[in-house]
Design a protein around this motif. Structure first.
Motif, mmCIF file in Angstrom:
data_model
loop_
_atom_site.group_PDB
_atom_site.id
_atom_site.type_symbol
_atom_site.label_atom_id
_atom_site.label_comp_id
_atom_site.label_asym_id
_atom_site.label_seq_id
_atom_site.Cartn_x
_atom_site.Cartn_y
_atom_site.Cartn_z
ATOM 1 N N ARG A 48 0.836 -1.201 0.000
ATOM 2 C CA ARG A 48 0.000 0.000 0.000
ATOM 3 C C ARG A 48 0.869 1.248 0.000
ATOM 4 N NH1 ARG A 48 -5.206 -0.397 0.650
ATOM 5 N NH2 ARG A 48 -6.111 -2.160 1.680
ATOM 6 N N LEU A 49 0.320 2.277 -0.622
ATOM 7 C CA LEU A 49 0.945 3.601 -0.575
ATOM 8 C C LEU A 49 -0.100 4.597 -0.087
ATOM 9 C CD1 LEU A 49 2.782 3.572 -4.021
ATOM 10 C CD2 LEU A 49 3.829 3.328 -1.760
ATOM 11 N N SER A 50 0.363 5.706 0.432
ATOM 12 C CA SER A 50 -0.556 6.767 0.848
ATOM 13 C C SER A 50 -0.519 7.891 -0.178
ATOM 14 C CB SER A 50 -0.148 7.303 2.221
ATOM 15 O OG SER A 50 1.098 7.978 2.112
ATOM 16 N N LEU A 51 -1.544 8.730 -0.161
ATOM 17 C CA LEU A 51 -1.531 9.908 -1.023
ATOM 18 C C LEU A 51 -0.350 10.808 -0.655
ATOM 19 C CD1 LEU A 51 -5.296 10.948 -1.392
ATOM 20 C CD2 LEU A 51 -3.801 9.907 -3.100
ATOM 21 N N ALA A 52 0.008 10.847 0.634
ATOM 22 C CA ALA A 52 1.150 11.666 1.061
ATOM 23 C C ALA A 52 2.434 11.188 0.381
ATOM 24 C CB ALA A 52 1.297 11.624 2.581
ATOM 25 N N THR A 53 2.616 9.888 0.270
ATOM 26 C CA THR A 53 3.788 9.346 -0.417
ATOM 27 C C THR A 53 3.733 9.687 -1.900
ATOM 28 O OG1 THR A 53 3.977 7.536 1.172
ATOM 29 C CG2 THR A 53 5.066 7.233 -0.960
ATOM 30 N N LEU A 54 2.559 9.515 -2.503
ATOM 31 C CA LEU A 54 2.409 9.809 -3.932
ATOM 32 C C LEU A 54 2.604 11.290 -4.237
ATOM 33 C CD1 LEU A 54 -0.602 7.454 -4.678
ATOM 34 C CD2 LEU A 54 1.775 7.145 -5.405
ATOM 35 N N VAL A 94 -0.121 -0.850 -7.126
ATOM 36 C CA VAL A 94 -0.050 -0.785 -5.670
ATOM 37 C C VAL A 94 -1.313 -0.099 -5.158
ATOM 38 C CG1 VAL A 94 1.262 0.025 -3.676
ATOM 39 C CG2 VAL A 94 2.481 -0.650 -5.761
ATOM 40 N N ALA A 95 -1.962 -0.725 -4.187
ATOM 41 C CA ALA A 95 -3.161 -0.145 -3.578
ATOM 42 C C ALA A 95 -2.816 1.189 -2.910
ATOM 43 C CB ALA A 95 -3.738 -1.113 -2.555
#
Length: 173
Positions: free
Chosen positions: A47-53, A121-122
């Motif tokens: 999983r990734l977060s919007l913050a990472t993206l 990736v979700a």
């Protein structure tokens, strides 16, 4: 549609959107996933977060388009910038930018499933893509027939918003 150049439009709308002089019906709602080059350091994550993206170079549709508006709103709701150095006008270009390692994309799950040469990736706080059919309150016979056929093939939803607009008009005489 307002200029009567098209009878029906398929567009991305945010919840609660009203369109003056038109009816609309939700056709599809789907979570988004991140697509990355397989060699990207984050490609193996679950999983990734919007913050990472938000920290990565992104490829997305042009500013102001329905598809882009929905991702812009998701980043804004999370209090994050949505910087997009690569703006495109066709989904296949997102696939190509990612394959070439130029950017990361955020696309609907079903679209990502058809991409090749990318990692999926979700996203834990994923935006949701909502696609609506939009048509005039006074549809042409062709628009009425198309919408009746289309609505037979989508999951039952509430009545079309802003009026039904699909019933046949009684003819005098």
């Amino acid at each position: 549609m307002r200029e009567r150049r098209v009878d029906v439009a398929l567009v991305g709308l945010s919840p609660g959107t009203a369109i003056d002089g038109a009816c609309h019906r939700l056709l599809a709602e789907e979570s988004m996933v991140a697509v990355l080059p397989p060699s990207h350091p984050l490609a193996s994550r679950k999983r990734l977060s919007l913050a990472t993206l938000a920290e990565l170079p992104l490829v997305d549709f042009q500013y102001g388009s329905g598809a882009r508006r929905q991702t812009d709103e998701a980043f804004a709701a999370a209090g994050l910038p949505h910087r997009v150095p690569f703006e495109i006008n066709h989904m296949s270009l997102i696939e190509r930018f990612v394959q070439q390692g130029l950017a990361v994309g955020i696309v609907p799950v079903a679209i990502a499933a058809g991409f090749t040469g990318v990692a999926r990736v979700a996203i834990q706080d994923a935006p949701v893509r909502r696609v609506h059919a939009v048509w005039s309150r006074l549809p042409t016979p062709a628009a009425r027939a198309f919408m009746q056929e289309l609505l037979q093939h989508v999951a039952p939803q509430a009545e079309p918003r802003a009026g039904v607009g699909l019933r046949r008009r009684a003819r005098a005489g």
